[in-house]
Each structure stands twice: as C-alpha cells, then as structure tokens.
Design a protein around this motif. Sequence first.
Motif, PDB file in Angstrom:
ATOM      1  N   GLU A 407      32.554  45.487  40.393  1.00  0.00           N
ATOM      2  CA  GLU A 407      33.751  44.807  40.291  1.00  0.00           C
ATOM      3  C   GLU A 407      33.908  43.290  40.621  1.00  0.00           C
ATOM      4  OE1 GLU A 407      38.823  45.046  41.370  1.00  0.00           O
ATOM      5  OE2 GLU A 407      37.191  46.450  41.973  1.00  0.00           O
ATOM      6  N   CYS A 418      42.667  37.778  38.576  1.00  0.00           N
ATOM      7  CA  CYS A 418      41.739  38.382  37.745  1.00  0.00           C
ATOM      8  C   CYS A 418      40.879  39.328  38.278  1.00  0.00           C
ATOM      9  CB  CYS A 418      40.992  37.019  37.140  1.00  0.00           C
ATOM     10  SG  CYS A 418      39.652  37.727  35.974  1.00  0.00           S
ATOM     11  N   SER A 419      40.758  40.380  37.872  1.00  0.00           N
ATOM     12  CA  SER A 419      39.995  41.607  38.141  1.00  0.00           C
ATOM     13  C   SER A 419      39.204  42.193  37.066  1.00  0.00           C
ATOM     14  CB  SER A 419      40.673  42.562  38.884  1.00  0.00           C
ATOM     15  OG  SER A 419      39.792  43.712  39.421  1.00  0.00           O
ATOM     16  N   MET A 420      37.831  42.298  37.068  1.00  0.00           N
ATOM     17  CA  MET A 420      37.217  42.843  35.815  1.00  0.00           C
ATOM     18  C   MET A 420      36.131  43.776  36.424  1.00  0.00           C
ATOM     19  SD  MET A 420      34.708  39.593  34.679  1.00  0.00           S
ATOM     20  CE  MET A 420      36.385  38.501  34.492  1.00  0.00           C
ATOM     21  N   CYS A 430      30.305  35.086  34.171  1.00  0.00           N
ATOM     22  CA  CYS A 430      31.743  34.838  33.454  1.00  0.00           C
ATOM     23  C   CYS A 430      32.664  33.559  33.892  1.00  0.00           C
ATOM     24  CB  CYS A 430      32.645  35.930  33.823  1.00  0.00           C
ATOM     25  SG  CYS A 430      33.034  35.926  35.626  1.00  0.00           S
TER      26      CYS A 430
END
Length: 467
Positions: A407, A418-420, A430
């Motif tokens: 993550e 923002c969290s991905m 990114c």
Amino acid sequence: MNPKQRGEKMKGKLLLVIALILVSVVLADGKILGTVLDENDNRLTARVRFYNFQKGFLSTIYTDWDGTFEIYLSKGEYEIEVTKGSEFERKIYQLKLEDDEEIRLSITLKRLCDLTKMGWFGGDTHMHTIYSDGKQNPEELALACSAAGLSWAILTDHNTLGGKDEWLSLSNRGIITIIGEEVTTKIGHLNAMGIAKLVQWQPAQSDDDIKKIFDEIHSQDALTQINHPFDLKNPFEKLHIESYDLIEIWNGGAPPIVKGLGNGEAQQYWYKLLNEGKRIPAIAASDCHDIYSAYSLLGLLPFEIVLQILKKELPNPEFLEYVKNNEQTLRNWVKYGLFPGTPRTYVNINQVTEKSILQALKNGKSFMTNGPLLLANIDGKQPGEEVSSSQKVFIDIDVISNQPIKELRVVQAGKPVCSMVINDKEVFSCRVQIDPTEGEWVVVEVFGDYPVYAITNPIYLKANKSY
C-alpha cells in the motif's frame, strides 16, 4: 541507577533468551561457512540469520570485514536469510545440516539500486555500546552498521563519550562515524549529535534546565533530538519545549506506526506540530543496544515464555494486556529484528561529510525506513523544501524495495488524501495530484507486510490564493 547498572540489569533480563540460543550452539553437530559477494565478486559485509522453526531457534551473526562467516549448529533443517540493508536483495536459502557435516556457501547479493549516485545516504542517529548500556564495543557496532548498508552512524551512549576515540577511528571502514551523546535526564532523553565535549545532564528537572542543555549543545554547533517522547519507560515529559532540532517519531525499540507503545503517538504529535506551522523534521533510528537482537527469539517462542520475559522487562499490567491483544503484530515486529539501521534515515546531500549529514537532518531533507526506499518530489523539490504554486501540483513517487509493498498513502496536513493498493510490487512509481490549499505540508508512506514501512519528511506547500 547508573548506565553500568542499567546494562547489567538488561543482561540479566535477557538471560533466558540467550540461554536458549546457547543450548543449540553447545549441542552443535555441524558447521556452515560462507562468503558474501556482489555481482562483481567483491566481498561484502552482511548480516546472516539462521532459523529452525521446528526447534524455535533463531541466531544472527555477521560476516567479518572480509565478507566471510562461520557458525556451528546442531543438525536440522534451517532457513538462512542473508541481507545488506535496503539497497541489496534479500537472499533466503533452505538447507539441511547433518551430523559432523561442513557446508560451504558462496552467496551473491545483487544491488537493486545505488542511492548514493542520487545523493541519498542512509544512517542511524541513535545507538549504544558497552560504554553505557549496549552489549558490543564500537568496532562490533561499526561492523553491524556496515553489514546493514549504512553510510553514516552516530554513537549516542548515555551521558558519556567513553567510546569517542575508538568510534571516530572507525571512519576508515567506509562509514562516516559521528560522535553524539544520549543526554539522559529524569525528564526524558535527548540526543546531542556532532558534539566535541560531554554535555552535562544534572540536574534537569524543569523546562529551564532542558533549555540550558539545548543551549549547550547548540553552542557546540551540534544538533538536538528529542528521543522516544512517548516511550512507556522514558517519556519526554516536557513536550512543549520547542528549542530542539529534531523529533524521533520512530524508535527501533518499539513497533512502528501502531499506537500503544509510543511510536504511533509520536507520529501523531509530530503531525500536530506541523499543523501548528512548526517545521520540525522527524527522525527514525534504531536505538540499538544489541547487534544480535536476542529479543528476536521472542517471535518464535511459546507465548507463555514470552510473557514471563516481558513481565521482568516491563511489569506494567496495561503493557502486558496490550501484548496479549496484539500478539501477532508484536511477534512479526520483534522477529524482524532490533538491529542497527532498523529503522534508518536517508539524507539527501551533495558531499558525504559530518557537517553535510547533520545539516540535511536539520533541514528535513530525508526519509525514514526499515526497508523500502521511498523517493518523492514536487517539481524537483525534495522533502524539507517548499513548493509555491498558484495551481494544483503533482507529487512524483518512486518506490524500490527488497520486500513486496502492499500500500502507498499520501498524507496532507495529517489526513490521507490518496491511498492505493500496490499488490506486492517491489518497484513502483506513480504521480498524485495535490491541492496546496488543502494543507501546508505533505508526506508519503508505504507499507509492506508488517512491520515493513517507510515515510518521508514533509514537502512544504505554499498556495497562491489567486486561483
């Protein structure tokens, strides 16, 4: 209790753990020898760990300065982990050792990246030796730092400079060795880093006393660092004092991120300071007292034995209840190890000197990690620098890790924006859009399997209100 007495007390508390390790060594039936190399067949210092999960056995050793190692072990099946910090791959081997067998290994560690070519150099600001309550001498500590892939290291024994000459003489080993002192007071602990003479610590029972200590450190053109401010045993009780240069938000003596043992609280307090406009950089440091991390064995022992040991170390009912409720998290953390450089701070510098390292720390031109390499910039501006914009900006993020990352999170003014999910990638890039009007600072975090973690110092944002 003086530092020597504290050291003896710590050794006594570790007796059970060490005894369990020694039993396996005394009953050794075979021998493993090895050499660690890079891709060009240059010998490397490295850390080597041996696991026997059936026997609940874990032992850590280091190569010599020439990259060779040997260990005697009882017969059985072993997992061997060979590492040299964040910039090299981790190698894991499975082997079976028989009676009276001698196994020779040649191990090549591939360098994943060389951050020094980009001006990033990793180091540790908080470590101890036998001159206070540590378990090894300065050369042994320096070897462990080299094996961890550190470029610089600061020795901070409690209220003494006894190891100064020996420590500074080790700069010819390829590590910039810097002398410091953990100024240990009744109010709390703080580091003096880059000092020339001992900083006096008694008496220190008020704000004014601590301020005098800070003033003395600054008179030596040295840095001040508040250590483990929310530690259960040694909290810094006067947090409203503001004349320090750095705050340790991640101390290796406790698990990262999580609340309950100090580091989570320290990180949230740091966010609070940043939101108040106080640009105080953060530090991650190991606080290493034992390069062999005897406590790592707690990650494999039956839980009843673990509780017995912890009751001697910190007989606090709330702490023991916390351990019971967070057993797996704590097992994963302690098995990961309490080594030099776990965690560490990378600084961005043009020249590798003591002065440039300390200045970069003071300016927050750094990121903190116990594994992943985490680079972030906005229009070329790194952590510790300011971006002024009349429009939304993009933060560019690059992650390189020798362990899978799960993550990534961008935090602005203390709130995730923002969290991905990364899906176990080890290399990842990114770009995330940021609105400067939503907060005056931004940091980036990455997470792997707990406790794998990294976080940057802030990039500061100044919004032009014209849009």
